[in-house]
Design a protein around this motif. Structure first.
Motif, mmCIF file in Angstrom:
data_model
loop_
_atom_site.group_PDB
_atom_site.id
_atom_site.type_symbol
_atom_site.label_atom_id
_atom_site.label_comp_id
_atom_site.label_asym_id
_atom_site.label_seq_id
_atom_site.Cartn_x
_atom_site.Cartn_y
_atom_site.Cartn_z
ATOM 1 N N SER A 92 0.684 -1.294 0.079
ATOM 2 C CA SER A 92 -0.201 -0.087 -0.131
ATOM 3 C C SER A 92 0.694 1.204 0.009
ATOM 4 C CB SER A 92 -1.014 0.000 1.285
ATOM 5 O OG SER A 92 -0.070 -0.251 2.300
ATOM 6 N N VAL A 93 2.041 1.266 0.537
ATOM 7 C CA VAL A 93 3.023 2.427 0.405
ATOM 8 C C VAL A 93 3.146 2.896 -1.033
ATOM 9 C CG1 VAL A 93 5.320 3.240 0.919
ATOM 10 C CG2 VAL A 93 4.499 1.525 2.482
ATOM 11 N N ARG A 94 3.431 1.935 -1.976
ATOM 12 C CA ARG A 94 3.581 2.340 -3.406
ATOM 13 C C ARG A 94 2.203 2.855 -3.816
ATOM 14 N NH1 ARG A 94 7.025 -1.038 -5.771
ATOM 15 N NH2 ARG A 94 5.835 -2.835 -5.047
ATOM 16 N N GLN A 95 1.104 1.812 -3.789
ATOM 17 C CA GLN A 95 -0.200 2.337 -4.192
ATOM 18 C C GLN A 95 -0.881 3.625 -3.737
ATOM 19 O OE1 GLN A 95 -1.201 0.056 -6.246
ATOM 20 N NE2 GLN A 95 -3.234 0.574 -7.070
ATOM 21 N N ASN A 96 -0.312 4.151 -2.375
ATOM 22 C CA ASN A 96 -0.973 5.288 -1.842
ATOM 23 C C ASN A 96 0.062 6.444 -1.820
ATOM 24 O OD1 ASN A 96 -3.175 3.767 -1.152
ATOM 25 N ND2 ASN A 96 -2.449 3.385 0.877
ATOM 26 N N LEU A 97 1.245 6.261 -2.728
ATOM 27 C CA LEU A 97 2.063 7.315 -2.939
ATOM 28 C C LEU A 97 1.340 8.278 -3.600
ATOM 29 C CD1 LEU A 97 4.998 8.490 -2.481
ATOM 30 C CD2 LEU A 97 5.662 7.290 -4.593
ATOM 31 N N ARG A 98 1.036 9.559 -2.797
ATOM 32 C CA ARG A 98 0.045 10.526 -3.548
ATOM 33 C C ARG A 98 0.665 11.947 -3.846
ATOM 34 N NH1 ARG A 98 -5.292 10.312 -4.044
ATOM 35 N NH2 ARG A 98 -5.336 8.231 -3.147
ATOM 36 N N ILE A 99 0.755 12.614 -4.857
ATOM 37 C CA ILE A 99 1.177 13.777 -5.219
ATOM 38 C C ILE A 99 0.075 14.650 -5.416
ATOM 39 C CG2 ILE A 99 3.518 12.840 -5.674
ATOM 40 C CD1 ILE A 99 1.543 13.688 -8.603
ATOM 41 N N PRO A 100 0.372 15.949 -4.870
ATOM 42 C CA PRO A 100 -0.483 16.970 -5.336
ATOM 43 C C PRO A 100 -0.168 17.586 -6.755
ATOM 44 C CG PRO A 100 0.711 17.416 -3.215
ATOM 45 C CD PRO A 100 1.611 16.397 -3.859
ATOM 46 N N VAL A 101 -1.215 17.447 -7.691
ATOM 47 C CA VAL A 101 -0.854 17.997 -9.043
ATOM 48 C C VAL A 101 -2.337 18.406 -9.475
ATOM 49 C CG1 VAL A 101 -1.492 15.534 -9.995
ATOM 50 C CG2 VAL A 101 -0.120 17.001 -11.100
ATOM 51 N N ARG A 102 -2.319 19.544 -10.371
ATOM 52 C CA ARG A 102 -3.377 20.276 -10.575
ATOM 53 C C ARG A 102 -3.250 20.422 -12.174
ATOM 54 N NH1 ARG A 102 -7.050 23.897 -8.108
ATOM 55 N NH2 ARG A 102 -7.757 25.620 -9.771
ATOM 56 N N PHE A 103 -4.425 19.913 -12.933
ATOM 57 C CA PHE A 103 -4.381 19.888 -14.270
ATOM 58 C C PHE A 103 -5.853 19.883 -14.547
ATOM 59 C CE2 PHE A 103 -3.257 15.444 -13.792
ATOM 60 C CZ PHE A 103 -4.218 14.973 -14.490
ATOM 61 N N VAL A 104 -6.493 20.654 -15.834
ATOM 62 C CA VAL A 104 -7.865 20.378 -16.086
ATOM 63 C C VAL A 104 -7.886 19.228 -17.106
ATOM 64 C CG1 VAL A 104 -9.522 21.518 -17.378
ATOM 65 C CG2 VAL A 104 -8.072 22.968 -15.587
ATOM 66 N N THR A 105 -8.811 18.436 -16.742
ATOM 67 C CA THR A 105 -9.032 17.298 -17.721
ATOM 68 C C THR A 105 -10.430 17.111 -17.689
ATOM 69 O OG1 THR A 105 -8.324 15.067 -18.422
ATOM 70 C CG2 THR A 105 -8.621 15.379 -16.056
ATOM 71 N N TYR A 106 -10.821 15.806 -18.271
ATOM 72 C CA TYR A 106 -12.460 15.493 -18.408
ATOM 73 C C TYR A 106 -12.615 14.163 -18.041
ATOM 74 C CZ TYR A 106 -12.710 19.433 -21.784
ATOM 75 O OH TYR A 106 -12.620 20.685 -22.320
ATOM 76 N N LEU A 107 -14.015 13.953 -17.377
ATOM 77 C CA LEU A 107 -14.643 12.739 -17.093
ATOM 78 C C LEU A 107 -15.739 12.345 -18.335
ATOM 79 C CD1 LEU A 107 -15.712 12.880 -13.314
ATOM 80 C CD2 LEU A 107 -13.645 11.880 -14.420
ATOM 81 N N TYR A 108 -15.729 11.174 -18.378
ATOM 82 C CA TYR A 108 -16.675 10.663 -19.238
ATOM 83 C C TYR A 108 -17.725 9.715 -18.549
ATOM 84 C CZ TYR A 108 -13.879 12.774 -23.121
ATOM 85 O OH TYR A 108 -13.241 13.521 -23.720
ATOM 86 N N ALA A 109 -18.882 9.760 -19.019
ATOM 87 C CA ALA A 109 -19.901 9.007 -18.210
ATOM 88 C C ALA A 109 -19.728 7.807 -18.571
ATOM 89 C CB ALA A 109 -21.390 9.572 -18.538
ATOM 90 N N VAL A 110 -20.067 6.786 -17.753
ATOM 91 C CA VAL A 110 -20.079 5.301 -18.212
ATOM 92 C C VAL A 110 -21.335 4.658 -17.701
ATOM 93 C CG1 VAL A 110 -18.937 3.047 -17.615
ATOM 94 C CG2 VAL A 110 -17.615 5.037 -18.253
ATOM 95 N N SER A 111 -21.616 4.679 -16.227
ATOM 96 C CA SER A 111 -22.544 4.042 -15.506
ATOM 97 C C SER A 111 -23.585 5.026 -14.695
ATOM 98 C CB SER A 111 -21.991 3.147 -14.558
ATOM 99 O OG SER A 111 -21.558 3.846 -13.249
ATOM 100 N N GLY A 112 -23.499 5.986 -14.628
ATOM 101 C CA GLY A 112 -24.181 7.292 -13.985
ATOM 102 C C GLY A 112 -25.503 7.589 -14.972
#
Length: 201
Positions: A92-112
């Protein structure tokens, strides 16, 4: 603790070196494990001086099957540092290595219940998922696709919404977990996380 054989099998693999706060201080390549089971790591990004300013560091491999461990700094020779393994760390140390990063991108609907795409602003990225602000209401458990642009090539990844927190000028805060990543996608996300983490420190 990983066995000596396992450690030697990891020769020439890349590792991110973290301080006690979990901040990246350097990256290096494991050249070999000495007969005394010291890890010999050549610093390739950052400096050996920075590494030697710490007593203990965490080593997180950029490959899925590379063990993560805590080690004690023993000595250095030029840009090579010698580390004595102290204990193996959870995956989990590797999996949870979290970095602050800010960029604009897009979500696409799948199941909603909604369709199309919606712009989002990211908050942080880990090997396992993404936190972001979204002006559209999303449901916990909903499946979406997200475009990740900070990898070496843009990726469209499937993500499950885990939780939400309301009340931000850029929209509600959401955290999502990537699902069904193929090995190449996982490797690209991990490389991006490691690279950005080091650049920020």
């Amino acid at each position: 603790m990983a066995s000596n054989k396992d450690q030697k099998d990891n020769k020439n693999r890349k590792y991110l070196m973290l301080d006690s706060r979990g901040d990246a201080i350097a990256r290096g390549i494991l050249e070999r494990v000495t007969d005394g089971e010291l890890w010999r790591l050549r610093v390739t990004e950052g400096t050996a001086d920075e590494v030697m300013g710490h007593n203990n560091i965490s080593l997180v491999g950029d490959a899925e099957n590379s063990p993560a461990l805590e080690g004690r700094i023993v000595r250095r020779e030029g840009d090579v540092v010698f580390v004595e393994p102290v204990r193996q760390l959870e995956e989990s140390v590797r999996q949870n290595l979290r970095i602050p990063v800010r960029f604009v991108t897009y979500l696409y609907a799948v199941s909603g219940s909604w369709k199309g795409r919606v712009p989002i602003v990211t908050n942080d990225l880990s090997c396992g998922g993404l936190a972001f602000f979204c002006p559209r209401k999303l449901e916990v458990g909903e499946i979406v696709e997200v475009v990740i642009t900070v990898t070496s090539q843009p990726l469209v990844l499937t993500m499950r919404i885990l939780h939400t927190r309301p009340g931000h000028t850029e929209g509600d805060f959401y955290a999502g977990a990537f699902v069904d990543l193929v090995r190449e996608e996982e490797s690209m996300v991990r490389e991006a996380v490691f690279s950005i983490q080091l650049q920020k420190n």
